[in-house]
Design an enzyme around this catalytic site. Structure first.
Site, PDB file in Angstrom:
ATOM      1  N   SER A 152       0.779  -1.129   0.027  1.00 38.13           N
ATOM      2  CA  SER A 152      -0.107  -0.104  -0.028  1.00 38.13           C
ATOM      3  C   SER A 152       0.840   1.230   0.212  1.00 38.13           C
ATOM      4  CB  SER A 152      -0.948  -0.056   1.160  1.00 38.13           C
ATOM      5  OG  SER A 152      -0.160   0.032   2.480  1.00 38.13           O
ATOM      6  N   ALA A 202       9.535   9.313   2.157  1.00 38.84           N
ATOM      7  CA  ALA A 202      10.332  10.063   0.972  1.00 38.84           C
ATOM      8  C   ALA A 202      10.260  11.634   1.483  1.00 38.84           C
ATOM      9  CB  ALA A 202       9.543   9.755  -0.358  1.00 38.84           C
ATOM     10  N   GLY A 229      11.424  14.341  -3.237  1.00 37.93           N
ATOM     11  CA  GLY A 229      10.093  14.624  -4.087  1.00 37.93           C
ATOM     12  C   GLY A 229      10.217  14.014  -5.272  1.00 37.93           C
ATOM     13  N   GLU A 253      18.636  18.070  -6.560  1.00 34.67           N
ATOM     14  CA  GLU A 253      19.153  17.013  -5.948  1.00 34.67           C
ATOM     15  C   GLU A 253      20.360  16.695  -6.639  1.00 34.67           C
ATOM     16  OE1 GLU A 253      16.643  14.159  -3.872  1.00 34.67           O
ATOM     17  OE2 GLU A 253      14.744  15.429  -4.448  1.00 34.67           O
ATOM     18  N   ASP A 313      10.152  -8.720   0.269  1.00 34.55           N
ATOM     19  CA  ASP A 313       9.300  -9.658   0.248  1.00 34.55           C
ATOM     20  C   ASP A 313       8.768 -10.110  -1.152  1.00 34.55           C
ATOM     21  OD1 ASP A 313       9.330  -9.481   2.835  1.00 34.55           O
ATOM     22  OD2 ASP A 313       7.263  -9.370   3.459  1.00 34.55           O
ATOM     23  N   HIS A 362      22.563   5.757   0.491  1.00 38.15           N
ATOM     24  CA  HIS A 362      22.208   7.142   0.664  1.00 38.15           C
ATOM     25  C   HIS A 362      23.317   7.864   1.365  1.00 38.15           C
ATOM     26  CE1 HIS A 362      20.449  11.253   1.095  1.00 38.15           C
ATOM     27  NE2 HIS A 362      19.275  10.783   0.255  1.00 38.15           N
ATOM     28  N   ARG A 390      25.093  10.072  -5.753  1.00 39.31           N
ATOM     29  CA  ARG A 390      25.181   9.399  -4.611  1.00 39.31           C
ATOM     30  C   ARG A 390      26.211   8.459  -4.538  1.00 39.31           C
ATOM     31  NH1 ARG A 390      18.873   8.435  -3.531  1.00 39.31           N
ATOM     32  NH2 ARG A 390      18.343  10.566  -3.523  1.00 39.31           N
ATOM     33  N   HIS A 425      19.587   2.511   1.088  1.00 45.21           N
ATOM     34  CA  HIS A 425      18.403   3.260   0.924  1.00 45.21           C
ATOM     35  C   HIS A 425      17.647   2.661  -0.313  1.00 45.21           C
ATOM     36  CE1 HIS A 425      16.488   7.067   0.579  1.00 45.21           C
ATOM     37  NE2 HIS A 425      16.494   7.378  -0.686  1.00 45.21           N
ATOM     38  N   GLU A 437       9.258  -0.132  -6.395  1.00 43.85           N
ATOM     39  CA  GLU A 437      10.662  -0.419  -6.054  1.00 43.85           C
ATOM     40  C   GLU A 437      10.920  -2.030  -5.989  1.00 43.85           C
ATOM     41  OE1 GLU A 437      12.223   1.808  -2.635  1.00 43.85           O
ATOM     42  OE2 GLU A 437      13.828   0.429  -2.243  1.00 43.85           O
ATOM     43  N   ARG A 463      20.444   4.916  -9.342  1.00 38.12           N
ATOM     44  CA  ARG A 463      19.205   5.565  -9.566  1.00 38.12           C
ATOM     45  C   ARG A 463      19.450   7.183  -9.322  1.00 38.12           C
ATOM     46  NH1 ARG A 463      15.072   7.446  -5.893  1.00 38.12           N
ATOM     47  NH2 ARG A 463      16.205   6.929  -4.285  1.00 38.12           N
ATOM     48  N   SER A 482      12.223   7.740  -8.341  1.00 36.65           N
ATOM     49  CA  SER A 482      11.640   6.397  -7.993  1.00 36.65           C
ATOM     50  C   SER A 482      10.206   6.670  -7.868  1.00 36.65           C
ATOM     51  CB  SER A 482      12.256   6.177  -6.426  1.00 36.65           C
ATOM     52  OG  SER A 482      11.365   5.088  -6.009  1.00 36.65           O
ATOM     53  N   LEU A 483       9.711   7.467  -7.344  1.00 39.22           N
ATOM     54  CA  LEU A 483       8.148   7.794  -7.123  1.00 39.22           C
ATOM     55  C   LEU A 483       7.713   8.183  -8.535  1.00 39.22           C
ATOM     56  CD1 LEU A 483       8.470  10.483  -4.089  1.00 39.22           C
ATOM     57  CD2 LEU A 483       7.549   8.181  -3.976  1.00 39.22           C
TER      58      LEU A 483
HETATM   59  P1  FAD Z   1       6.682   1.267  -0.518  1.00 39.49           P
HETATM   60  O1  FAD Z   1       6.125   2.622  -0.541  1.00 39.49           O
HETATM   61  O2  FAD Z   1       7.534   0.647   0.301  1.00 39.49           O
HETATM   62  O3  FAD Z   1       5.281   0.264  -0.305  1.00 39.49           O
HETATM   63  C1  FAD Z   1       5.438  -1.256  -0.146  1.00 39.49           C
HETATM   64  C2  FAD Z   1       4.246  -1.764   0.518  1.00 39.49           C
HETATM   65  O4  FAD Z   1       4.215  -2.929   0.569  1.00 39.49           O
HETATM   66  C3  FAD Z   1       4.202  -1.311   2.222  1.00 39.49           C
HETATM   67  O5  FAD Z   1       2.715  -1.234   2.123  1.00 39.49           O
HETATM   68  C4  FAD Z   1       4.362  -2.572   2.748  1.00 39.49           C
HETATM   69  O6  FAD Z   1       3.899  -2.859   3.978  1.00 39.49           O
HETATM   70  C5  FAD Z   1       3.802  -3.676   1.950  1.00 39.49           C
HETATM   71  N1  FAD Z   1       4.455  -4.980   1.810  1.00 39.49           N
HETATM   72  C6  FAD Z   1       5.816  -5.232   1.795  1.00 39.49           C
HETATM   73  N2  FAD Z   1       5.922  -6.710   1.872  1.00 39.49           N
HETATM   74  C7  FAD Z   1       4.562  -7.021   2.070  1.00 39.49           C
HETATM   75  C8  FAD Z   1       4.052  -8.349   2.287  1.00 39.49           C
HETATM   76  N3  FAD Z   1       4.903  -9.474   2.090  1.00 39.49           N
HETATM   77  N4  FAD Z   1       2.653  -8.674   2.400  1.00 39.49           N
HETATM   78  C9  FAD Z   1       1.678  -7.373   2.426  1.00 39.49           C
HETATM   79  N5  FAD Z   1       2.242  -6.229   2.115  1.00 39.49           N
HETATM   80  C10 FAD Z   1       3.561  -6.090   2.091  1.00 39.49           C
HETATM   81  N6  FAD Z   1      12.210   8.242  -4.010  1.00 39.49           N
HETATM   82  C11 FAD Z   1      12.088   9.474  -4.554  1.00 39.49           C
HETATM   83  O7  FAD Z   1      11.553   9.358  -5.762  1.00 39.49           O
HETATM   84  N7  FAD Z   1      12.085  10.628  -3.972  1.00 39.49           N
HETATM   85  C12 FAD Z   1      12.320  10.795  -2.654  1.00 39.49           C
HETATM   86  O8  FAD Z   1      12.292  12.095  -2.298  1.00 39.49           O
HETATM   87  C13 FAD Z   1      12.485   9.543  -1.895  1.00 39.49           C
HETATM   88  N8  FAD Z   1      12.947   9.989  -0.552  1.00 39.49           N
HETATM   89  C14 FAD Z   1      13.084   8.650   0.184  1.00 39.49           C
HETATM   90  C15 FAD Z   1      13.518   8.873   1.442  1.00 39.49           C
HETATM   91  C16 FAD Z   1      13.336   7.808   2.317  1.00 39.49           C
HETATM   92  C17 FAD Z   1      13.471   7.902   3.969  1.00 39.49           C
HETATM   93  C18 FAD Z   1      13.205   6.564   1.975  1.00 39.49           C
HETATM   94  C19 FAD Z   1      13.203   5.295   2.622  1.00 39.49           C
HETATM   95  C20 FAD Z   1      12.904   6.287   0.263  1.00 39.49           C
HETATM   96  C21 FAD Z   1      12.914   7.448  -0.463  1.00 39.49           C
HETATM   97  N9  FAD Z   1      12.575   7.390  -1.806  1.00 39.49           N
HETATM   98  C22 FAD Z   1      12.504   8.433  -2.617  1.00 39.49           C
HETATM   99  C23 FAD Z   1      12.428   5.953  -2.469  1.00 39.49           C
HETATM  100  C24 FAD Z   1      10.848   5.909  -2.703  1.00 39.49           C
HETATM  101  O9  FAD Z   1      10.106   6.443  -1.406  1.00 39.49           O
HETATM  102  C25 FAD Z   1      10.480   4.320  -2.743  1.00 39.49           C
HETATM  103  O10 FAD Z   1      11.222   3.641  -3.851  1.00 39.49           O
HETATM  104  C26 FAD Z   1       9.081   4.376  -3.141  1.00 39.49           C
HETATM  105  O11 FAD Z   1       8.216   4.991  -2.135  1.00 39.49           O
HETATM  106  C27 FAD Z   1       8.538   2.771  -3.299  1.00 39.49           C
HETATM  107  O12 FAD Z   1       7.167   2.758  -3.413  1.00 39.49           O
HETATM  108  P2  FAD Z   1       6.391   1.425  -3.476  1.00 39.49           P
HETATM  109  O13 FAD Z   1       4.946   1.587  -3.488  1.00 39.49           O
HETATM  110  O14 FAD Z   1       7.184   0.624  -4.462  1.00 39.49           O
HETATM  111  O15 FAD Z   1       6.920   0.802  -2.079  1.00 39.49           O
HETATM  112  C1  SIN Z   2      16.382  12.414  -0.343  1.00 39.67           C
HETATM  113  O1  SIN Z   2      15.343  13.257  -0.135  1.00 39.67           O
HETATM  114  O2  SIN Z   2      17.641  12.469  -0.644  1.00 39.67           O
HETATM  115  C2  SIN Z   2      15.954  11.066  -1.031  1.00 39.67           C
HETATM  116  C3  SIN Z   2      15.477  11.424  -2.651  1.00 39.67           C
HETATM  117  C4  SIN Z   2      15.407   9.829  -3.115  1.00 39.67           C
HETATM  118  O3  SIN Z   2      15.751   8.910  -2.533  1.00 39.67           O
HETATM  119  O4  SIN Z   2      15.202   9.915  -4.415  1.00 39.67           O
END
Ligand code: FAD
Ligand code: SIN
Length: 532
Positions: free
Chosen positions: A10, A43, A46, A112, A213, A234, A280, A341, A365, A376, A381-382
């Site tokens: 989610s 995140a 942005g 960035e 997972d 990071h 990075r 990261h 991701e 990356r 990533s978003l």
């Molecule tokens: P997630 O947002 O991680 O969601 C995964 C979901 O899957 C979660 O709800 C989790 O509970 C669920 N899940 C996992 N395993 C299971 C399972 N076995 N069963 C059921 N549910 C499960 N990227 C950018 O582009 N810009 C940024 O500024 C940025 N800043 C970041 C800052 C931080 C601190 C971090 C950690 C990452 C950042 N990133 C950024 C990376 C980016 O946030 C992530 O790559 C992106 O949000 C991943 O989205 P997602 O939906 O793929 O996974």
């Molecule tokens: C950050 O805000 O430095 C994280 C950005 C990213 O992981 O893309």
């Protein structure tokens, strides 16, 4: 349980796809803990997207390719960058509010590392929280979406067609933590949106849910996975004994933050012409080298020259969090260390987010799309998550008419042979050992000897975990340990297979790039001759 579309996860990928799929069928979203707990929610920087007149798709494409160090898929980079503005509009239409300039006419674009222009749309310094908040709100309004918290996907349900050997996914087995029961979910399409795997390492910016997972689940089901050796560290995670995993956004360096040693001396000029705003991988390696050379446990990020008013306005979240740890960043530099990261590799998907297994998709991701290559670019990533979840939606909607009505018999989960273990210490011990081993031997700088040593240890842990899994009642901790062990093994194996240094993978035994190694590292289950 039965639905048209089962989405596992989610974060931004899972929820944005759920909203679109709910227009054409019933959706169940299962998520491990609380709905908003995800990497997305944390995140900061942005979403990288071309918005400004002085910017261009060509420039964003070029920056992404440069950062990816030769391994990006050019077509994927091109369509992702070009579809970005439309997908960001989807977020805005759902209600996400990105920060505007003083006059409120234009978006206040951040900068960035590795970006040649200002192009990062931000919601102050908690962009992810704003995106997740809005997506959760919209999902809760949809009647066609059932949201199940505290549900942990265990494994996929697949069959293999005898004539073609093609694998088909029919849903998943999911542990309902509250009732302590494994439920069977049958779906026409299943989507892995489970995010990253930072918890494979001891020091990470990721929250606890990030245990890889989806990658382990897809791999066990026979899907190809790629480029697992490219784990992004990071450069600037807060160094403080009470801070578990707090990121200090790259956007601080985008606004003029300067990296220094504890002595106050700068060092990045020795490593890259962009100094503190270099990509990075280069900064993380430089910090690692300087810390080792000087015997220091951290370096400093100096923002004091920017003044309190600016810092509080531009970085309210980071300012307050640091203050909570006794660090006033307007007065003193912030102690920082590199931390695991982002995993650039993952489950192989095509341009529609489709995996090798029919009716199984992977977005966000968890997937390896070809966008990031060997490294990356910040805030891509978003962007990738929204572009690929939209593409998955289009593909699923288009194929709906052709979906096979084959009603196979799915066996219920068999829990009859397992007993409850009184040896939970095995799980906690192996959690710790696996993460320590990965951090010590498979970190920012690698050698063949360390990788081989790590591989031996991880295989011993894997055998022990496997035995535990077969004999005892499953728990969330055990499932996660099983998955981080699997993903750790995949990272080490991929690192051993890449006999060069490129992007995020740096091996002292092969310090140069090699043209003959210019390809993805693809691994599948069951091949025993690993070639190292
Ligand atoms: P997630 O947002 O991680 O969601 C995964 C979901 O899957 C979660 O709800 C989790 O509970 C669920 N899940 C996992 N395993 C299971 C399972 N076995 N069963 C059921 N549910 C499960 N990227 C950018 O582009 N810009 C940024 O500024 C940025 N800043 C970041 C800052 C931080 C601190 C971090 C950690 C990452 C950042 N990133 C950024 C990376 C980016 O946030 C992530 O790559 C992106 O949000 C991943 O989205 P997602 O939906 O793929 O996974
Ligand atoms: C950050 O805000 O430095 C994280 C950005 C990213 O992981 O893309």
């Amino acid at each position: 349980m039965k639905c048209d579309f089962l989405i596992i996860g989610s974060g931004i990928a899972g929820l944005s796809l759920a909203l679109k799929l709910s227009r054409i069928g019933s959706v169940i979203v299962v998520t491990k803990t609380k709905i908003s707990e995800s990497n997305t929610n944390y995140a900061q920087g942005g979403v990288a997207v071309v918005q400004d007149e002085g910017d261009s798709f060509a420039s964003h494409i070029q920056d992404t390719l440069l950062c990816g160090d030769g391994l990006c898929n050019r077509d994927v980079v091109s369509f992702t960058v070009k579809e970005g503005p439309e997908r960001v509009n989807d977020l805005i239409n759902w209600g996400v509010s990105f920060t505007k300039t003083g006059e409120g006419l234009q978006y206040d674009l951040g900068k960035e590392g590795g970006h040649s222009k200002r192009r990062v749309l931000q919601g102050s310094d908690f962009t992810g929280r704003e995106i997740e908040r809005v997506l959760v709100e919209r999902v809760r309004e949809e009647e066609n979406i059932t949201m199940l918290e505290n549900h942990v996907a265990v494994d996929l349900i697949t069959t293999t067609k005898a004539a073609t050997e093609e694998k088909v996914c029919h849903g998943a087995y999911v542990l309902d933590v509250d009732s302590d029961r494994v439920k069977t979910f049958r779906s026409r399409s299943t989507v892995l949106a489970t995010g990253g795997a930072g918890k494979v390492y001891l020091v990470t910016t990721n929250p606890d849910i990030a245990t890889g997972d989806g990658i382990a689940i897809a791999y066990r089901a026979g899907a190809r996975c790629a480029n697992m050796e490219f784990f992004q560290f990071h450069p600037t995670c807060l160094y403080h004994e009470d801070a578990k995993s707090f990121l200090i956004s790259e956007a601080l360096r985008g606004e003029g933050g300067i990296l220094t040693l504890k002595s106050g001396n700068t060092f990045m000029d020795k490593y890259h012409s962009m100094e503190s705003l270099a990509p990075r991988d280069i900064i993380a390696r430089a910090i690692d080298a300087e810390m080792k050379k000087n015997g220091d446990s951290y370096v400093l990020l100096d923002m004091t020259h920017k003044g309190k008013d600016f810092l509080v306005k531009r970085f309210p979240n980071i300012y307050l969090q640091c203050l909570g740890f006794g660090i006033d960043m307007a007065k003193v530099p912030i102690p920082v260390v590199p931390a695991a990261h982002y995993l650039c590799g993952g489950v192989c998907v095509d341009e529609h987010a489709q995996t090798d297994i029919k009716n199984l998709f992977a977005c966000g991701e968890v997937a390896c799309t070809g966008l990031h290559g060997a490294n990356r670019l910040a805030s891509n990533s978003l962007l990738e998550a929204v572009v690929f979840s939209h593409r998955a939606y289009k593909k699923i909607a288009q194929d709906r008419g052709m979906a096979e009505g084959q009603e196979i018999t799915i066996p219920e989960w068999d829990a009859s042979r397992v007993t409850t273990s009184d040896e939970c210490v095995v799980v906690s011990h192996n959690w710790d050992e696996l993460r320590r081993c990965m951090s010590n031997y498979v970190g920012i700088v690698r050698t063949n000897k360390r990788l081989l040593r790590a591989h031996e240890r991880v295989r011993i842990i894997a055998a022990e975990v496997d035995e535990f899994y077969r004999r005892y009642h499953i728990t969330k901790d055990l499932l996660e340990l099983r998955n981080i062990t699997q993903v750790g093994e995949m990272i080490i194996r991929s690192a051993l297979l890449r006999k060069e240094s490129r992007g995020l993978h740096y091996n002292l035994d092969y310090p140069q790039k090699s043209d003959s190694a210019l390809r993805d590292t693809i691994i599948t289950k069951g091949i025993k001759d690993w070639g190292f």
